[in-house]
Design an enzyme around this catalytic site. Structure first.
Site, short mmCIF file in Angstrom:
data_model
loop_
_atom_site.label_atom_id
_atom_site.label_comp_id
_atom_site.label_asym_id
_atom_site.label_seq_id
_atom_site.Cartn_x
_atom_site.Cartn_y
_atom_site.Cartn_z
N SER A 192 0.87 -1.17 0.00
CA SER A 192 0.00 0.00 0.00
C SER A 192 0.91 1.22 0.00
CB SER A 192 -0.92 0.03 1.23
OG SER A 192 -0.22 0.30 2.42
N GLU B 49 -0.94 -2.68 -5.12
CA GLU B 49 -0.93 -1.58 -4.16
C GLU B 49 -2.38 -1.36 -3.71
OE1 GLU B 49 1.59 0.02 -2.92
OE2 GLU B 49 3.27 -0.38 -4.28
#
Length: 434
Positions: A302, A378
Protein backbone atom coordinates in the site's frame (compact mmCIF):
# COMPACT_ATOMS: atom_id res chain seq x y z
CA UNK A 1 -1.70 11.48 -5.35
CA UNK A 2 -1.79 13.83 -2.39
CA UNK A 3 -3.80 14.23 0.79
CA UNK A 4 -7.37 15.36 0.42
CA UNK A 5 -9.42 17.68 2.57
CA UNK A 6 -10.83 14.67 4.44
CA UNK A 7 -7.46 13.95 6.01
CA UNK A 8 -6.33 17.54 6.32
CA UNK A 9 -9.36 18.21 8.47
CA UNK A 10 -8.01 15.65 10.94
CA UNK A 11 -4.63 17.31 11.32
CA UNK A 12 -3.86 18.99 14.60
CA UNK A 13 -1.15 21.62 14.20
CA UNK A 14 1.92 21.16 16.35
CA UNK A 15 2.39 23.35 19.40
CA UNK A 16 4.51 26.45 19.02
CA UNK A 17 8.15 25.57 19.55
CA UNK A 18 7.48 21.83 19.34
CA UNK A 19 8.47 20.83 15.79
CA UNK A 20 6.79 17.75 14.36
CA UNK A 21 7.26 15.34 11.48
CA UNK A 22 5.68 16.97 8.45
CA UNK A 23 4.46 15.96 5.02
CA UNK A 24 5.54 18.32 2.26
CA UNK A 25 4.79 18.61 -1.44
CA UNK A 26 7.63 19.68 -3.71
CA UNK A 27 7.46 20.96 -7.28
CA UNK A 28 9.67 18.18 -8.61
CA UNK A 29 9.33 14.42 -9.20
CA UNK A 30 11.28 11.90 -7.14
CA UNK A 31 13.72 11.42 -10.05
CA UNK A 32 14.90 15.05 -9.84
CA UNK A 33 18.52 15.36 -8.62
CA UNK A 34 17.63 17.32 -5.48
CA UNK A 35 14.87 14.94 -4.35
CA UNK A 36 17.00 11.89 -5.17
CA UNK A 37 19.91 13.32 -3.16
CA UNK A 38 17.75 14.05 -0.12
CA UNK A 39 16.18 10.59 -0.24
CA UNK A 40 19.54 8.87 -0.73
CA UNK A 41 21.01 10.35 2.45
CA UNK A 42 17.88 9.57 4.41
CA UNK A 43 16.75 13.16 5.00
CA UNK A 44 13.35 12.54 3.42
CA UNK A 45 11.01 9.63 2.77
CA UNK A 46 9.24 9.88 -0.60
CA UNK A 47 5.64 8.79 -0.05
CA UNK A 48 4.33 9.36 -3.57
CA UNK A 49 5.36 10.97 -6.82
CA UNK A 50 4.10 11.83 -10.28
CA UNK A 51 5.70 13.50 -13.25
CA UNK A 52 5.68 16.99 -11.66
CA UNK A 53 5.47 16.65 -7.87
CA UNK A 54 6.60 14.47 -4.99
CA UNK A 55 5.18 14.06 -1.53
CA UNK A 56 7.92 13.79 1.10
CA UNK A 57 8.03 13.08 4.82
CA UNK A 58 10.47 15.37 6.65
CA UNK A 59 11.61 14.94 10.25
CA UNK A 60 12.19 18.10 12.33
CA UNK A 61 15.90 17.64 12.91
CA UNK A 62 16.68 17.77 9.17
CA UNK A 63 14.13 20.37 8.07
CA UNK A 64 16.68 23.21 7.76
CA UNK A 65 18.92 21.07 5.55
CA UNK A 66 16.01 19.98 3.36
CA UNK A 67 14.81 23.56 3.01
CA UNK A 68 18.30 24.74 2.10
CA UNK A 69 18.82 22.18 -0.67
CA UNK A 70 15.35 22.73 -2.13
CA UNK A 71 15.85 26.50 -2.16
CA UNK A 72 19.32 26.18 -3.70
CA UNK A 73 17.77 23.97 -6.40
CA UNK A 74 14.99 26.54 -6.91
CA UNK A 75 12.31 23.97 -6.08
CA UNK A 76 9.13 25.28 -4.52
CA UNK A 77 7.61 23.35 -1.63
CA UNK A 78 4.82 23.66 0.89
CA UNK A 79 3.70 21.91 4.05
CA UNK A 80 0.66 19.73 3.46
CA UNK A 81 0.41 18.11 6.90
CA UNK A 82 1.96 19.96 9.82
CA UNK A 83 1.86 17.10 12.32
CA UNK A 84 1.84 13.59 10.89
CA UNK A 85 2.20 12.06 14.34
CA UNK A 86 -1.21 13.42 15.31
CA UNK A 87 -2.71 11.10 12.69
CA UNK A 88 -0.75 8.16 14.10
CA UNK A 89 -1.97 8.99 17.60
CA UNK A 90 -5.56 9.12 16.43
CA UNK A 91 -5.12 5.74 14.77
CA UNK A 92 -3.72 4.23 17.98
CA UNK A 93 -6.51 5.66 20.10
CA UNK A 94 -9.12 4.19 17.78
CA UNK A 95 -7.36 0.79 17.86
CA UNK A 96 -7.30 0.88 21.66
CA UNK A 97 -11.03 1.58 21.80
CA UNK A 98 -11.89 -1.18 19.33
CA UNK A 99 -9.75 -3.75 21.14
CA UNK A 100 -11.28 -2.81 24.49
CA UNK A 101 -14.79 -3.33 23.08
CA UNK A 102 -14.00 -6.70 21.52
CA UNK A 103 -11.45 -8.33 23.82
CA UNK A 104 -14.10 -10.06 25.94
CA UNK A 105 -15.88 -11.57 22.94
CA UNK A 106 -12.90 -13.21 21.22
CA UNK A 107 -10.83 -16.18 22.22
CA UNK A 108 -7.15 -15.34 22.45
CA UNK A 109 -6.22 -17.30 19.33
CA UNK A 110 -8.89 -15.76 17.08
CA UNK A 111 -8.35 -13.10 14.45
CA UNK A 112 -10.77 -10.57 13.10
CA UNK A 113 -10.58 -8.17 10.19
CA UNK A 114 -11.96 -5.08 11.87
CA UNK A 115 -8.72 -4.09 13.56
CA UNK A 116 -4.98 -4.38 12.91
CA UNK A 117 -3.09 -7.17 14.67
CA UNK A 118 0.53 -7.44 15.79
CA UNK A 119 2.85 -10.40 15.26
CA UNK A 120 1.69 -12.22 18.41
CA UNK A 121 -1.90 -12.24 17.13
CA UNK A 122 -0.88 -13.28 13.62
CA UNK A 123 1.39 -16.08 14.82
CA UNK A 124 -1.39 -17.28 17.13
CA UNK A 125 -3.76 -17.34 14.17
CA UNK A 126 -1.29 -19.32 12.06
CA UNK A 127 -0.90 -21.78 14.94
CA UNK A 128 -4.68 -22.16 15.16
CA UNK A 129 -4.90 -22.82 11.41
CA UNK A 130 -2.13 -25.39 11.64
CA UNK A 131 -3.71 -27.15 14.63
CA UNK A 132 -7.29 -27.31 13.36
CA UNK A 133 -7.11 -27.87 9.62
CA UNK A 134 -5.68 -31.36 9.49
CA UNK A 135 -3.76 -32.38 6.39
CA UNK A 136 -4.79 -29.33 4.35
CA UNK A 137 -2.14 -27.13 5.97
CA UNK A 138 1.60 -27.16 6.54
CA UNK A 139 3.47 -24.30 8.18
CA UNK A 140 6.98 -23.97 6.77
CA UNK A 141 9.65 -21.74 8.37
CA UNK A 142 11.52 -19.97 5.56
CA UNK A 143 13.97 -17.91 7.62
CA UNK A 144 14.93 -16.60 11.03
CA UNK A 145 15.30 -12.84 11.25
CA UNK A 146 18.00 -10.77 12.93
CA UNK A 147 15.77 -10.46 16.00
CA UNK A 148 14.99 -14.17 16.09
CA UNK A 149 11.51 -14.17 14.58
CA UNK A 150 10.46 -16.75 12.02
CA UNK A 151 9.31 -15.90 8.51
CA UNK A 152 6.49 -18.39 8.04
CA UNK A 153 5.03 -19.77 4.82
CA UNK A 154 1.65 -21.48 5.04
CA UNK A 155 1.12 -24.16 2.41
CA UNK A 156 -2.49 -25.13 1.65
CA UNK A 157 -3.82 -27.78 -0.70
CA UNK A 158 -6.12 -30.81 -0.72
CA UNK A 159 -3.82 -33.85 -0.65
CA UNK A 160 -6.69 -36.12 -1.68
CA UNK A 161 -6.98 -34.39 -5.05
CA UNK A 162 -4.20 -35.34 -7.43
CA UNK A 163 -2.45 -32.78 -9.62
CA UNK A 164 -1.43 -31.12 -11.69
CA UNK A 165 -2.42 -28.00 -9.74
CA UNK A 166 -1.88 -24.30 -10.22
CA UNK A 167 0.60 -22.93 -7.69
CA UNK A 168 -0.10 -19.54 -6.12
CA UNK A 169 2.34 -17.59 -3.95
CA UNK A 170 0.99 -14.70 -1.85
CA UNK A 171 3.39 -12.35 -0.06
CA UNK A 172 2.25 -9.91 2.61
CA UNK A 173 3.94 -7.39 4.86
CA UNK A 174 7.36 -6.98 3.24
CA UNK A 175 7.16 -3.25 4.07
CA UNK A 176 6.57 -2.86 7.80
CA UNK A 177 4.24 0.16 7.87
CA UNK A 178 1.79 -1.17 5.26
CA UNK A 179 -0.55 -2.77 7.80
CA UNK A 180 -3.38 -3.47 5.38
CA UNK A 181 -1.13 -5.96 3.55
CA UNK A 182 -0.94 -8.59 6.35
CA UNK A 183 -4.65 -8.01 6.96
CA UNK A 184 -5.40 -9.08 3.38
CA UNK A 185 -2.98 -12.03 3.36
CA UNK A 186 -4.39 -13.43 6.63
CA UNK A 187 -7.95 -12.90 5.42
CA UNK A 188 -7.29 -14.97 2.28
CA UNK A 189 -5.68 -17.63 4.47
CA UNK A 190 -8.77 -17.67 6.67
CA UNK A 191 -11.09 -18.04 3.66
CA UNK A 192 -9.10 -21.00 2.35
CA UNK A 193 -9.69 -22.93 5.57
CA UNK A 194 -13.17 -21.76 6.59
CA UNK A 195 -15.15 -20.97 3.42
CA UNK A 196 -16.49 -23.93 1.45
CA UNK A 197 -16.09 -22.36 -1.99
CA UNK A 198 -12.50 -21.39 -1.23
CA UNK A 199 -11.74 -24.83 0.19
CA UNK A 200 -12.97 -26.28 -3.11
CA UNK A 201 -10.19 -24.33 -4.81
CA UNK A 202 -7.67 -26.46 -2.91
CA UNK A 203 -8.64 -29.39 -5.14
CA UNK A 204 -7.11 -27.63 -8.15
CA UNK A 205 -4.62 -25.26 -6.55
CA UNK A 206 -1.65 -25.26 -4.20
CA UNK A 207 -1.18 -22.08 -2.14
CA UNK A 208 1.85 -20.64 -0.40
CA UNK A 209 0.96 -17.67 1.79
CA UNK A 210 3.54 -15.50 3.56
CA UNK A 211 1.40 -13.48 5.99
CA UNK A 212 4.28 -11.23 7.07
CA UNK A 213 7.56 -11.28 5.13
CA UNK A 214 9.15 -8.66 7.42
CA UNK A 215 8.14 -9.68 10.96
CA UNK A 216 10.83 -7.63 12.76
CA UNK A 217 9.91 -4.42 11.00
CA UNK A 218 6.17 -5.07 11.27
CA UNK A 219 6.31 -5.75 15.01
CA UNK A 220 8.46 -2.65 15.51
CA UNK A 221 5.73 -0.44 14.00
CA UNK A 222 3.48 -1.35 16.95
CA UNK A 223 5.97 -0.16 19.58
CA UNK A 224 5.61 3.64 19.40
CA UNK A 225 4.14 6.52 17.42
CA UNK A 226 7.46 7.28 15.74
CA UNK A 227 7.96 3.63 14.86
CA UNK A 228 4.58 3.41 13.08
CA UNK A 229 6.00 4.64 9.75
CA UNK A 230 9.03 2.30 9.66
CA UNK A 231 9.52 0.61 6.27
CA UNK A 232 12.63 -1.60 6.34
CA UNK A 233 13.64 -4.66 8.34
CA UNK A 234 15.54 -4.14 11.61
CA UNK A 235 19.04 -5.48 10.94
CA UNK A 236 21.82 -3.44 12.50
CA UNK A 237 23.91 -1.87 9.76
CA UNK A 238 26.60 -0.71 12.17
CA UNK A 239 25.51 2.93 12.14
CA UNK A 240 25.07 4.84 15.42
CA UNK A 241 22.07 6.62 13.87
CA UNK A 242 18.85 4.65 14.43
CA UNK A 243 17.45 5.99 11.16
CA UNK A 244 20.14 4.07 9.33
CA UNK A 245 19.05 0.68 10.63
CA UNK A 246 17.55 -1.91 8.33
CA UNK A 247 17.34 -2.84 4.65
CA UNK A 248 14.45 -2.32 2.24
CA UNK A 249 13.60 -5.97 1.58
CA UNK A 250 11.81 -5.00 -1.63
CA UNK A 251 15.09 -3.72 -3.07
CA UNK A 252 17.17 -6.74 -2.02
CA UNK A 253 16.13 -9.37 -4.60
CA UNK A 254 18.70 -10.25 -7.23
CA UNK A 255 17.34 -9.08 -10.55
CA UNK A 256 18.94 -5.92 -11.97
CA UNK A 257 19.83 -5.22 -8.34
CA UNK A 258 20.66 -1.59 -7.61
CA UNK A 259 18.58 0.26 -10.22
CA UNK A 260 16.54 2.97 -8.50
CA UNK A 261 17.67 1.83 -5.05
CA UNK A 262 20.13 3.40 -2.64
CA UNK A 263 23.59 2.38 -1.46
CA UNK A 264 23.15 4.48 1.66
CA UNK A 265 21.99 2.62 4.81
CA UNK A 266 20.17 5.78 5.92
CA UNK A 267 17.88 5.72 2.88
CA UNK A 268 14.38 4.26 3.06
CA UNK A 269 15.21 2.36 -0.13
CA UNK A 270 18.58 0.99 1.02
CA UNK A 271 19.20 -2.09 -1.11
CA UNK A 272 21.58 -3.87 1.29
CA UNK A 273 25.27 -4.51 0.79
CA UNK A 274 24.60 -7.34 -1.66
CA UNK A 275 21.65 -9.15 -3.27
CA UNK A 276 19.91 -11.44 -0.81
CA UNK A 277 21.98 -10.03 2.05
CA UNK A 278 18.99 -10.40 4.36
CA UNK A 279 17.78 -13.65 5.95
CA UNK A 280 14.19 -12.83 4.99
CA UNK A 281 14.85 -12.56 1.25
CA UNK A 282 17.41 -15.37 1.26
CA UNK A 283 15.00 -17.76 2.90
CA UNK A 284 12.00 -16.83 0.81
CA UNK A 285 13.82 -17.09 -2.53
CA UNK A 286 15.19 -20.50 -1.56
CA UNK A 287 11.71 -21.77 -0.73
CA UNK A 288 10.24 -20.29 -3.92
CA UNK A 289 12.92 -22.09 -5.92
CA UNK A 290 12.14 -25.30 -4.08
CA UNK A 291 8.41 -24.98 -4.82
CA UNK A 292 9.17 -24.27 -8.47
CA UNK A 293 6.78 -23.70 -11.39
CA UNK A 294 4.72 -21.05 -9.59
CA UNK A 295 1.84 -19.93 -11.81
CA UNK A 296 0.78 -16.75 -10.01
CA UNK A 297 2.78 -14.51 -7.68
CA UNK A 298 1.19 -11.59 -5.82
CA UNK A 299 2.75 -9.28 -3.27
CA UNK A 300 0.44 -6.91 -1.41
CA UNK A 301 1.59 -3.37 -0.69
CA UNK A 302 0.00 0.00 0.00
CA UNK A 303 -0.94 2.58 -1.03
CA UNK A 304 -2.14 3.60 -4.49
CA UNK A 305 -4.86 1.23 -5.80
CA UNK A 306 -2.72 -0.03 -8.65
CA UNK A 307 -2.02 -3.47 -10.09
CA UNK A 308 1.62 -3.44 -11.15
CA UNK A 309 3.32 -5.97 -13.38
CA UNK A 310 7.04 -6.13 -14.32
CA UNK A 311 9.29 -4.48 -14.95
CA UNK A 312 10.34 -2.12 -12.20
CA UNK A 313 13.90 -1.61 -13.48
CA UNK A 314 12.88 -0.49 -16.99
CA UNK A 315 9.92 1.17 -18.66
CA UNK A 316 9.92 -1.44 -21.42
CA UNK A 317 7.01 -3.91 -21.18
CA UNK A 318 7.52 -7.64 -20.53
CA UNK A 319 7.01 -10.22 -23.25
CA UNK A 320 3.53 -11.36 -22.15
CA UNK A 321 2.23 -7.91 -21.24
CA UNK A 322 -1.13 -8.55 -22.91
CA UNK A 323 -1.78 -11.63 -20.79
CA UNK A 324 -0.62 -9.82 -17.64
CA UNK A 325 -3.04 -6.97 -18.33
CA UNK A 326 -5.93 -9.32 -19.06
CA UNK A 327 -5.57 -11.20 -15.78
CA UNK A 328 -5.08 -7.96 -13.86
CA UNK A 329 -8.29 -6.68 -15.40
CA UNK A 330 -10.13 -9.66 -13.92
CA UNK A 331 -9.09 -8.43 -10.49
CA UNK A 332 -9.87 -4.77 -11.19
CA UNK A 333 -13.29 -5.47 -12.70
CA UNK A 334 -14.30 -7.72 -9.81
CA UNK A 335 -13.28 -5.16 -7.19
CA UNK A 336 -15.09 -2.40 -9.03
CA UNK A 337 -18.29 -4.47 -9.15
CA UNK A 338 -17.97 -5.57 -5.52
CA UNK A 339 -17.55 -1.96 -4.40
CA UNK A 340 -20.32 -0.61 -6.65
CA UNK A 341 -17.73 1.47 -8.45
CA UNK A 342 -16.18 2.97 -5.31
CA UNK A 343 -12.82 1.18 -5.61
CA UNK A 344 -11.06 1.61 -8.94
CA UNK A 345 -7.65 0.10 -9.69
CA UNK A 346 -5.17 1.32 -12.30
CA UNK A 347 -3.18 -1.30 -14.22
CA UNK A 348 0.35 -0.83 -15.53
CA UNK A 349 4.06 -1.57 -15.36
CA UNK A 350 5.89 -0.76 -12.14
CA UNK A 351 8.54 1.32 -13.88
CA UNK A 352 6.20 3.50 -15.95
CA UNK A 353 3.76 4.12 -13.10
CA UNK A 354 6.04 4.41 -10.06
CA UNK A 355 9.49 5.22 -11.42
CA UNK A 356 12.45 2.89 -11.89
CA UNK A 357 13.32 0.60 -9.00
CA UNK A 358 14.87 -2.86 -9.00
CA UNK A 359 15.28 -5.60 -6.42
CA UNK A 360 11.54 -6.16 -5.96
CA UNK A 361 10.01 -9.56 -5.40
CA UNK A 362 7.65 -9.44 -8.37
CA UNK A 363 10.46 -8.70 -10.85
CA UNK A 364 12.57 -11.52 -9.42
CA UNK A 365 9.67 -13.98 -9.51
CA UNK A 366 8.94 -13.09 -13.13
CA UNK A 367 12.47 -12.72 -14.47
CA UNK A 368 14.53 -15.18 -12.42
CA UNK A 369 11.98 -17.82 -11.47
CA UNK A 370 9.88 -17.67 -14.65
CA UNK A 371 6.51 -17.05 -12.98
CA UNK A 372 4.23 -16.09 -15.93
CA UNK A 373 1.86 -13.94 -13.86
CA UNK A 374 3.62 -11.77 -11.30
CA UNK A 375 2.12 -8.67 -9.69
CA UNK A 376 2.47 -6.07 -6.98
CA UNK A 377 -0.98 -4.97 -5.83
CA UNK A 378 -0.93 -1.58 -4.16
CA UNK A 379 -3.98 -1.70 -1.93
CA UNK A 380 -6.27 1.23 -1.01
CA UNK A 381 -6.42 4.00 -0.79
CA UNK A 382 -5.32 6.52 -3.44
CA UNK A 383 -3.71 8.95 -1.02
CA UNK A 384 -6.40 10.12 1.38
CA UNK A 385 -4.96 8.15 4.31
CA UNK A 386 -1.86 6.63 2.71
CA UNK A 387 -0.10 4.19 5.09
CA UNK A 388 -2.63 4.98 7.84
CA UNK A 389 -5.69 3.37 6.28
CA UNK A 390 -8.35 3.47 9.04
CA UNK A 391 -9.53 0.28 10.66
CA UNK A 392 -13.02 1.13 9.42
CA UNK A 393 -11.72 0.40 5.91
CA UNK A 394 -10.20 -3.01 6.68
CA UNK A 395 -13.35 -5.09 6.20
CA UNK A 396 -14.32 -3.72 2.81
CA UNK A 397 -10.71 -3.81 1.58
CA UNK A 398 -10.08 -7.45 2.49
CA UNK A 399 -13.44 -8.63 1.14
CA UNK A 400 -13.05 -6.81 -2.18
CA UNK A 401 -9.41 -7.87 -2.59
CA UNK A 402 -10.17 -11.51 -1.86
CA UNK A 403 -12.96 -11.47 -4.46
CA UNK A 404 -10.53 -10.07 -7.01
CA UNK A 405 -7.95 -12.75 -6.23
CA UNK A 406 -10.59 -15.47 -6.45
CA UNK A 407 -11.54 -14.22 -9.90
CA UNK A 408 -7.91 -14.37 -11.03
CA UNK A 409 -7.66 -17.95 -9.76
CA UNK A 410 -10.94 -18.87 -11.44
CA UNK A 411 -9.61 -17.57 -14.73
CA UNK A 412 -6.35 -19.55 -14.39
CA UNK A 413 -8.10 -22.77 -13.35
CA UNK A 414 -11.23 -22.34 -15.49
CA UNK A 415 -13.45 -22.67 -12.44
CA UNK A 416 -16.09 -20.51 -10.76
CA UNK A 417 -17.66 -17.28 -11.94
CA UNK A 418 -14.47 -16.06 -13.65
CA UNK A 419 -13.82 -19.21 -15.66
CA UNK A 420 -12.83 -18.71 -19.28
CA UNK A 421 -16.15 -20.20 -20.30
CA UNK A 422 -19.07 -17.86 -19.68
CA UNK A 423 -20.75 -18.62 -16.36
CA UNK A 424 -23.56 -16.52 -14.94
CA UNK A 425 -22.35 -14.89 -11.73
CA UNK A 426 -24.35 -15.93 -8.66
CA UNK A 427 -26.24 -13.31 -6.69
CA UNK A 428 -23.99 -13.90 -3.69
CA UNK A 429 -21.23 -12.22 -5.66
CA UNK A 430 -22.85 -8.91 -4.91
CA UNK A 431 -22.40 -9.27 -1.18
CA UNK A 432 -20.83 -6.14 0.21
CA UNK A 433 -19.11 -6.19 3.60
CA UNK A 434 -20.28 -3.57 6.05
Amino acid sequence: MFLTVAVLSLVVSCALGDPSIQLWVVDAPKESPAVEKLADVGYIDVWSSNSTHAQILVEPEVMPLVQQLLEESQINYWVEVEDVMSLVQQERQFMKEVKERTRRTRAAQQMDWNTYHNMDDIEGFIGWVNATQGNLVRVLPAATTAEGRRVLVVKLTDPNSPGPKKKIWIEGGIHAREWISPAVSTYILNLLVTDESWRDLLKVTEWYIVPVANPDGYQYTFTSDRARLWRKNRRDNGSPDGRCKGVDLNRNWNLKWGVGASKNPCSETYRGDSPFSEPETRGLQAMMKEVGDIDLFITFHSFGQTILYPWGWTRNPPANVKQLKNLAKKFADTVREMSRGETEYEIGGSGPLYGLASGATDDWAYGALGVPYSYTIELPDQGQYQFLLPESRISSTVVETAAGIKCMIGSLTNTGFCAARRVRRPDIFWFRSS
